[in-house]
Design a protein around this motif. Structure first.
Motif, PDB file in Angstrom:
ATOM      1  N   GLY A 117       1.004  44.271  17.748  1.00 44.99           N
ATOM      2  CA  GLY A 117      -0.083  43.357  16.986  1.00 44.99           C
ATOM      3  C   GLY A 117       0.477  43.636  15.421  1.00 44.99           C
ATOM      4  N   ASP A 118       1.293  44.911  15.211  1.00 47.45           N
ATOM      5  CA  ASP A 118       1.087  45.119  13.127  1.00 47.45           C
ATOM      6  C   ASP A 118       2.810  45.105  12.819  1.00 47.45           C
ATOM      7  OD1 ASP A 118       2.024  47.856  15.120  1.00 47.45           O
ATOM      8  OD2 ASP A 118       1.558  48.625  14.253  1.00 47.45           O
ATOM      9  N   LEU A 119       3.448  44.501  14.147  1.00 49.72           N
ATOM     10  CA  LEU A 119       4.919  44.712  13.807  1.00 49.72           C
ATOM     11  C   LEU A 119       5.194  42.935  14.047  1.00 49.72           C
ATOM     12  CD1 LEU A 119       6.588  47.274  16.467  1.00 49.72           C
ATOM     13  CD2 LEU A 119       5.647  47.278  13.731  1.00 49.72           C
ATOM     14  N   ASN A 120       5.640  42.967  12.776  1.00 52.51           N
ATOM     15  CA  ASN A 120       5.896  41.081  12.531  1.00 52.51           C
ATOM     16  C   ASN A 120       7.044  41.306  13.385  1.00 52.51           C
ATOM     17  OD1 ASN A 120       7.872  42.260  10.869  1.00 52.51           O
ATOM     18  ND2 ASN A 120       6.527  41.445   8.556  1.00 52.51           N
ATOM     19  N   LEU A 121       8.013  39.431  12.849  1.00 52.43           N
ATOM     20  CA  LEU A 121       8.930  39.514  13.863  1.00 52.43           C
ATOM     21  C   LEU A 121      10.308  40.032  13.313  1.00 52.43           C
ATOM     22  CD1 LEU A 121       8.821  35.997  15.189  1.00 52.43           C
ATOM     23  CD2 LEU A 121       8.229  37.325  16.303  1.00 52.43           C
ATOM     24  N   GLU A 123     -12.414  36.399  24.352  1.00 45.89           N
ATOM     25  CA  GLU A 123     -12.158  37.684  23.966  1.00 45.89           C
ATOM     26  C   GLU A 123     -10.339  37.423  23.017  1.00 45.89           C
ATOM     27  OE1 GLU A 123     -13.690  38.071  26.442  1.00 45.89           O
ATOM     28  OE2 GLU A 123     -15.533  38.333  25.804  1.00 45.89           O
ATOM     29  N   PHE A 124      -9.464  36.766  23.860  1.00 51.14           N
ATOM     30  CA  PHE A 124      -7.945  37.238  23.225  1.00 51.14           C
ATOM     31  C   PHE A 124      -7.750  36.395  22.093  1.00 51.14           C
ATOM     32  CE2 PHE A 124      -3.628  36.943  23.422  1.00 51.14           C
ATOM     33  CZ  PHE A 124      -3.536  37.893  23.762  1.00 51.14           C
ATOM     34  N   PHE A 125      -7.865  35.357  22.355  1.00 49.69           N
ATOM     35  CA  PHE A 125      -7.662  34.315  20.363  1.00 49.69           C
ATOM     36  C   PHE A 125      -8.307  35.517  19.398  1.00 49.69           C
ATOM     37  CE2 PHE A 125      -8.580  30.046  18.346  1.00 49.69           C
ATOM     38  CZ  PHE A 125      -7.507  29.972  18.467  1.00 49.69           C
ATOM     39  N   PRO A 126      -9.835  35.589  19.135  1.00 43.41           N
ATOM     40  CA  PRO A 126     -10.039  36.466  17.867  1.00 43.41           C
ATOM     41  C   PRO A 126      -9.306  37.512  17.775  1.00 43.41           C
ATOM     42  CG  PRO A 126     -12.084  35.830  19.496  1.00 43.41           C
ATOM     43  CD  PRO A 126     -11.071  35.229  20.099  1.00 43.41           C
ATOM     44  N   ALA A 127      -8.848  38.425  19.084  1.00 43.07           N
ATOM     45  CA  ALA A 127      -8.318  39.465  18.786  1.00 43.07           C
ATOM     46  C   ALA A 127      -6.342  38.890  18.636  1.00 43.07           C
ATOM     47  CB  ALA A 127      -8.147  40.236  20.499  1.00 43.07           C
ATOM     48  N   MET A 128      -5.698  37.851  19.440  1.00 42.02           N
ATOM     49  CA  MET A 128      -4.598  37.556  18.355  1.00 42.02           C
ATOM     50  C   MET A 128      -5.145  37.419  17.017  1.00 42.02           C
ATOM     51  SD  MET A 128      -3.165  33.620  20.481  1.00 42.02           S
ATOM     52  CE  MET A 128      -0.898  34.104  19.163  1.00 42.02           C
ATOM     53  N   GLY A 129      -5.753  36.546  16.892  1.00 40.52           N
ATOM     54  CA  GLY A 129      -5.931  36.524  14.973  1.00 40.52           C
ATOM     55  C   GLY A 129      -5.441  36.827  14.361  1.00 40.52           C
ATOM     56  N   LYS A 130      -6.382  38.433  14.186  1.00 43.53           N
ATOM     57  CA  LYS A 130      -6.617  39.383  14.020  1.00 43.53           C
ATOM     58  C   LYS A 130      -5.587  40.650  13.204  1.00 43.53           C
ATOM     59  CE  LYS A 130     -11.624  40.022  15.106  1.00 43.53           C
ATOM     60  NZ  LYS A 130     -12.318  41.482  15.971  1.00 43.53           N
ATOM     61  N   THR A 131      -4.415  39.734  14.844  1.00 49.00           N
ATOM     62  CA  THR A 131      -3.373  40.515  14.334  1.00 49.00           C
ATOM     63  C   THR A 131      -2.276  40.296  12.813  1.00 49.00           C
ATOM     64  OG1 THR A 131      -1.966  39.559  16.319  1.00 49.00           O
ATOM     65  CG2 THR A 131      -2.842  40.874  17.280  1.00 49.00           C
ATOM     66  N   GLU A 132      -1.291  41.004  12.932  1.00 51.01           N
ATOM     67  CA  GLU A 132      -0.020  40.393  11.676  1.00 51.01           C
ATOM     68  C   GLU A 132       0.626  39.826  12.475  1.00 51.01           C
ATOM     69  OE1 GLU A 132       2.195  40.911   8.262  1.00 51.01           O
ATOM     70  OE2 GLU A 132       0.171  42.155   8.855  1.00 51.01           O
TER      71      GLU A 132
END
Length: 359
Positions: free
Chosen positions: A12-16, A73-82
Motif C-alpha cells: 500500500g505504501d508503494l505507488n505504481l 472496512e476495505f474501502f476506507p483501508a484502500m483510501g488510506k494507502t499511497e
C-alpha cells in the motif's frame, strides 16, 4: 492466510512507479465497483479514491447497499494507502431496469501510470441482477453486456490517449470480456489486459465469433479451486486456479482468495467437486432446449416477483413454504418442468442465503 487486506499493508505504501500494476491490483479494482457510490460521487466528477473513502466513512450507508460485509472496512483501508488513495475515480453509473431485466454498474479509475482501469460490477443483491445472470444460460448479447460495450467505448473516447485495462468479478468479469471483444477496433487496440475474476462464460454463438477469438489472448481468468460461478457456460481462455480458504460456493468471495506478496497463491487444478458441478450444469444446459430454459427461468422469477421484494435479502424463508402452491397455477407446465423449477428455486435460495443473509 493472507488476503487483499494484507496486500494493502505489504504494498500500500508503494505507488505504481515503484511497483508495477499486478494481478492483485486487478482484484482490488474489480471489487471497487461494488462499493456504494450513489450518494458519494457526483455525475462526471473526477475525485481521488482517498476523498471518496472519507465521504464513505462520514455517510450513513444503508446496510442493504453493502453487498459484502468486508467492503465496509476495505474501502476506507484502500483510501488510506499511497498506492490506491491517489488514484482518480470517475464516470460512475448504476442502472437497474426491471423491464429490460438489466442490472449494470461500472466505474473508471485513472491511474498514475497513464492507464485506466474500467471496473464492471458483478451481480448485486437485486432480483433483477439475479434474473439477468440466469438469462445468460439461453441468451447472448444480454442488456448489461451491451451497456458495458457502450460504456467502454465512451470511456475510451473520453480519455483518448490512455491505454486501457478492463476487469470485473463474477458477472462483471463476463461483461468485461464481452465489452472488450465487441468494442470498436480502435478501442480494442488500446486494451492491455482483460481480467475475469471468477466470472461465467458465454453461449456458443459468442465464443465462436472472430471478435471473441481475437480478444481472448488478452484475457486473464482467475477461479478458486472449487469454482462454480466461474465455470458456468463456455470458456476458451486459459485460467489460473487461486487458493481460497472458503468452501463451495463461498469461494466466490474474493476476500477469501489467498495472496502472497504481489501474486495469488495458486493450485495446479480445481477440485473434483468443481469438475462435478461444471459437468452437471453443462449437461443440463445441453439437454434442455433454450426455450425450455427460458420458460423455467421466467416462471422462477415470476414467482419471486409475487413477493414484491426488490432484493434477495428481502425474501423471507417462510415464503418458500407456499411456492409449490403458487406453481400449481401454471396449468400449461408439465410435472417435469415444475420439478425443475422447484429445484431451481431451492438452489437459488441456498445461494442467496449463503451470499446475502449471513453478511
Amino acid at each position: 492466510m493472507a488476503n487483499v487486506f494484507d496486500y494493502l499493508k505489504w504494498r500500500g505504501d508503494l505507488n505504481l512507479e515503484q511497483s508495477k500494476f499486478n494481478e492483485i491490483d486487478n482484484l482490488i479494482l474489480s471489487r471497487f465497483s461494488y462499493f456504494p457510490f450513489d450518494n458519494i460521487i457526483k455525475e462526471n466528477e473526477v475525485v481521488t479514491i482517498k476523498k471518496l473513502s472519507e465521504r464513505f466513512r462520514k455517510t450513513d450507508i444503508n446496510p442493504m447497499h453493502i453487498l459484502w460485509k468486508d467492503d465496509k472496512e476495505f474501502f476506507p483501508a484502500m483510501g488510506k494507502t499511497e498506492r490506491f488513495g491517489n488514484m482518480l475515480a470517475t464516470k460512475y453509473i448504476n442502472k437497474i431496469e426491471t423491464e429490460q431485466e438489466k442490472q449494470f454498474s461500472a466505474i473508471t479509475v485513472l491511474m498514475p501510470d497513464d492507464t485506466i482501469y474500467v471496473s464492471f460490477r458483478g451481480t448485486d443483491n437485486t432480483i433483477v441482477g439475479w434474473k439477468e445472470d440466469f438469462n445468460m444460460s439461453f441468451k447472448s448479447h444480454i442488456a448489461s453486456q451491451i451497456s458495458a460495450k457502450e460504456y467502454l467505448e465512451n470511456i475510451a473516447e473520453e480519455f483518448p490517449n490512455k491505454k486501457i485495462r478492463v476487469g470485473g468479478h463474477s458477472k462483471g468479469g463476463n461483461i468485461a470480456i464481452y465489452a472488450s471483444a465487441f468494442a470498436k477496433q480502435e478501442v480494442k487496440d488500446r486494451i492491455i489486459n482483460v481480467y475475469n475474476n471468477d466470472g461465467p462464460g458465454f453461449c456458443d454463438d459468442v465464443i465462436e465469433t472472430p471478435e471473441y477469438k481475437e480478444m481472448i489472448e488478452k484475457v486473464h481468468t482467475y477461479i478458486p479451486q472449487s469454482s462454480v460461478i466461474g465455470r458456468l457456460m463456455n470458456h476458451r481462455e486459459k485460467y489460473t486456479v487461486v487458493k481460497s480458504v472458503q468452501k463451495g460456493i463461498m469461494q466466490h468471495d474474493l476476500y477469501s482468495w489467498e495472496v502472497l506478496g504481489k501474486e495469488f497463491v495458486t493450485l495446479e487444478e480445481v477440485t473434483n467437486g468443481s469438475e462435478f458441478v461444471d459437468k452437471t450444469i453443462k449437461e443440463w444446459l445441453e439437454n434442455v432446449e433454450p426455450t425450455k430454459r427460458e420458460q423455467v427461468i421466467d416462471v422462477v422469477f415470476d414467482i419471486l416477483n409475487t413477493t414484491d421484494a426488490q432484493t434477495m435479502k428481502e425474501i423471507k424463508s417462510n415464503w418458500f413454504t407456499s411456492a409449490r402452491t403458487m406453481m400449481a397455477s401454471y396449468k400449461n407446465i408439465d410435472n417435469e418442468t415444475k420439478e425443475m423449477i422447484w429445484q431451481t428455486l431451492n438452489e437459488l435460495f441456498k445461494v442467496a442465503k449463503d451470499n446475502v443473509f449471513k453478511k
